[in-house]
Design an enzyme around this catalytic site. Structure first.
Site, PDB file in Angstrom:
ATOM      1  N   ASN A  64       0.725  -1.220  -0.041  1.00 55.60           N
ATOM      2  CA  ASN A  64      -0.034   0.071  -0.137  1.00 55.60           C
ATOM      3  C   ASN A  64       0.932   1.368  -0.025  1.00 55.60           C
ATOM      4  O   ASN A  64       0.607   2.281   0.698  1.00 55.60           O
ATOM      5  CB  ASN A  64      -1.204   0.048   1.403  1.00 55.60           C
ATOM      6  N   ASP A 101      -2.208  -9.845  -4.523  1.00 58.48           N
ATOM      7  CA  ASP A 101      -3.336  -9.264  -3.944  1.00 58.48           C
ATOM      8  C   ASP A 101      -4.524  -9.472  -4.855  1.00 58.48           C
ATOM      9  O   ASP A 101      -4.473  -8.888  -6.160  1.00 58.48           O
ATOM     10  CB  ASP A 101      -3.470  -7.893  -3.641  1.00 58.48           C
ATOM     11  N   ASN A 138      -7.660  -9.190  -4.492  1.00 58.99           N
ATOM     12  CA  ASN A 138      -9.025  -8.573  -4.138  1.00 58.99           C
ATOM     13  C   ASN A 138     -10.290  -9.508  -4.444  1.00 58.99           C
ATOM     14  O   ASN A 138     -11.132  -8.819  -4.787  1.00 58.99           O
ATOM     15  CB  ASN A 138      -8.775  -7.320  -5.073  1.00 58.99           C
TER      16      ASN A 138
END
Length: 261
Positions: A10, A156, A158
């Site tokens: 992030n 990731d 998601n």
């Protein structure tokens, strides 16, 4: 034994200020896959470009490879490797490469992919884009498997695949990351010869890799498991361990670790 770490940081510049490089070196991984870098290489410090290069202990020095988004401060993937791969690839599809969605390191018998799957966004605003990416990454993996190479698809995704993979499945059925279409694609992916390595070893609930920054979600372990290290079926016998490193902080995601022969 080869160790592969995957972590959505992030923002790699933000996590650097929280001790990322020392954390990275302490993990002693052979390959580290990073997602959501939010930066281009020219914006990064020498330590981020070559972790370990300033080490006085004679420790490992990593080669780094980045796929950055055209849009500043957005998306992006990276991969650190102790041994230089034969080749490093993006997907070769403009709409995904423009967002730096994939960095793939090709070794003689193994391809390790750092992938940042799109967020489908509220009311499925980007669901079509995400599903196109999902189908493209499956084809990308299939290509290497057909060539006789093994694949580790890190990243990731998601997507929380099943009810066990998030704390509040019922109230999230219409939310991005747990939409029926996303779960259906995970069904398709895992029925196409790819194994969710964590679930191969661990069938327990309450194992998550992402927590909202709101409402003290991490302290309460109200999270989602959306970070995976999946392998092709043929490679599974060489997988020794797959685990979530939930004690490591610095991002709203934690790293996941795979150990293979």
């Amino acid at each position: 034994m080869t160790t592969i770490i995957s972590w959505n940081v992030n923002g790699i510049r933000a996590v650097e200020k929280k001790g990322f490089v020392s954390q990275l070196l302490s993990l002693n991984a052979d390959i580290v896959c990073i997602q959501e870098t939010k930066a281009k290489p020219e914006q990064l410090s020498a330590e981020l470009l070559q972790p370990g290069s300033d080490s006085v202990s004679g420790g490992p020095v990593y080669h780094s490879y980045f796929s950055s988004a055209v849009r500043p401060g957005y998306s992006g993937t990276a991969l650190y490797a102790l041994h230089e791969p034969d080749e490093v690839l993006a997907m070769g599809i403009k709409e995904f490469d423009d967002e730096g969605r994939v960095t793939a390191a090709c070794f003689p018998d193994l391809v390790v992919i750092s992938a940042y799957f799109p967020n489908s966004q509220q009311e499925g605003a980007r669901l079509d884009y995400k599903l196109r990416f999902c189908d493209a990454i499956l084809a990308f993996c299939d290509r290497f498997v057909t060539e006789g190479r093994n694949v580790v698809l890190c990243g990731d995704y998601n997507i929380a695949h099943k009810a066990i993979d998030l704390a509040n499945p019922k109230s999230n059925e219409t939310n991005p990351g747990y939409l029926p279409e996303e779960r259906a694609w995970m069904d398709k992916f895992t029925s196409s010869g790819y194994i969710d390595t964590f679930r191969h070893f661990n069938s327990e609930p309450d194992n998550y890799t992402w927590w909202s920054y709101r409402f003290h979600a991490r302290e309460k372990n109200i999270g989602w498991r959306i970070d995976y290290q999946c392998v092709n079926e043929r490679f599974l016998p060489q997988v020794r361990k797959s685990e979530i490193l939930s004690d490591i902080t610095g991002s709203d995601h934690c790293p996941v670790r795979l150990q293979i022969d």
